[in-house]
Design a protein around this motif. Structure first.
Motif: not given
Length: 322
Positions: A66-69, A135-143, A145-148, A160-165
């Protein structure tokens, strides 16, 4: 429990059938809901998990993960999953694939338990997924918030799109072998707990400040009023941090509800409120006065519209800003 025997692992059922069986077995319990991951979401005071409803779209093809956000004081994911991990308590688990979504069917995963909880940044998480070809990849970081994004063995994205985890829950279910590459009982570290709990407390802080005032303390502008400024927001008076880098005082007495433009002036210490009289004043200095338009300068010396609603604890914090 007869209800669990009725729900055999691998069965495909509508939510209505699941909810009906549950209500028949537990007539005094709250009814199940499938709108959130945990059913139902309650409050930070409740640790019980009635059932987990996971969508493949947001939780990937990995059925035992379960990927929790978006944890908050209503969902209370971290505390509840941690409680079930330590006590090894069972709960009901259901999943829905894309095909199941079209047919309005949930797959019964059976009576499940929390096997481990892990930080997505950790080597444990990477090793667990790598051992399965993912493979779990950190795509970007906004302040903050981290999007994986999770990639499958064919290098195709699973979300469907990178998401917070915020963290990952590893489950043991009748449908799967015991998870490997992670030790049973593993808990998320201090970094994840501090971040999740701070976020939840900030949400609670905002709700409490909003409930106390319901309008801008300075002008009386209500949240629902139409005006040129986009919002009325909660903000902190004392912004000092503790050793972990989070706000030391997250109490409602340390908050004000201000129109968004005035909030920005307040948090930048261009305007302030006298803790004794409730009058608005500017910090002394020609540079400050020149940087603020005449429109705002007209507020100087006026008493806050909602000053009578400001309690003594908040007034003391305003006095400390002098």
């Amino acid at each position: 429990m007869r209800f669990n025997y009725d729900l055999l692992p691998g069965e495909l059922l509508t939510f209505e059938e699941i909810a009906l069986r549950y209500s028949q077995q537990y007539p005094d319990d709250k009814e199940l809901t499938a709108r959130a991951l945990l059913s139902p979401s309650t409050s930070f005071r409740t640790l019980k998990i009635r059932a987990v409803f996971a969508h493949e779209e947001s939780n990937s093809p990995q059925e035992d993960l379960l990927f929790i956000s978006n944890d908050n004081e209503r969902k209370n994911y971290l505390r509840r999953f941690e409680h079930y991990l330590k006590q090894q308590l069972p709960f009901l688990y259901f999943r829905r694939s894309e095909q199941g979504k079209k047919e309005n069917l949930w797959q019964v995963m059976g009576e499940s338990r929390v096997y481990a909880m892990i930080d997505p940044h950790s080597a444990v998480a990477q090793n667990l997924l790598t051992s399965r070809g993912y493979k779990l990849v950190l795509m970007r970081q906004d302040e903050e918030e981290e999007y994986w994004q999770l990639f499958n063995p064919q290098a195709n994205p699973c979300f469907p799109q990178s998401r917070r985890i915020q963290f990952i829950v590893v489950l043991s279910t009748p449908q799967h072998k015991v998870p490997t590459a992670v030790m049973p009982g593993t808990e998320v570290g201090r970094r994840v707990k501090a971040k999740v709990l701070q976020r939840a407390s900030q949400t609670e802080f905002t709700a409490a400040v909003k409930a106390r005032y319901g309008a801008c303390v300075i002008t009386g502008t209500r949240l629902t009023d139409r005006h040129n400024w986009p919002w009325v927001e909660a903000c902190y008076i004392d912004t000092r941090e503790n050793e972990e880098g989070f706000l030391a005082d997250n109490s409602v007495d340390n908050g004000l509800f201000l129109r968004s433009d005035l909030q920005r002036l307040f948090i930048n210490r261009l305007i302030n409120i006298d803790g004794e009289s409730g009058r608005i004043y500017f910090h002394p200095g020609e540079e400050v006065l020149e940087s603020i338009s005449p429109f705002y300068q007209a507020l100087e010396g006026q008493t806050c519209a909602l000053w009578d609603a400001v309690p003594s604890g908040t007034r003391q914090r305003l006095l400390a800003l002098r």
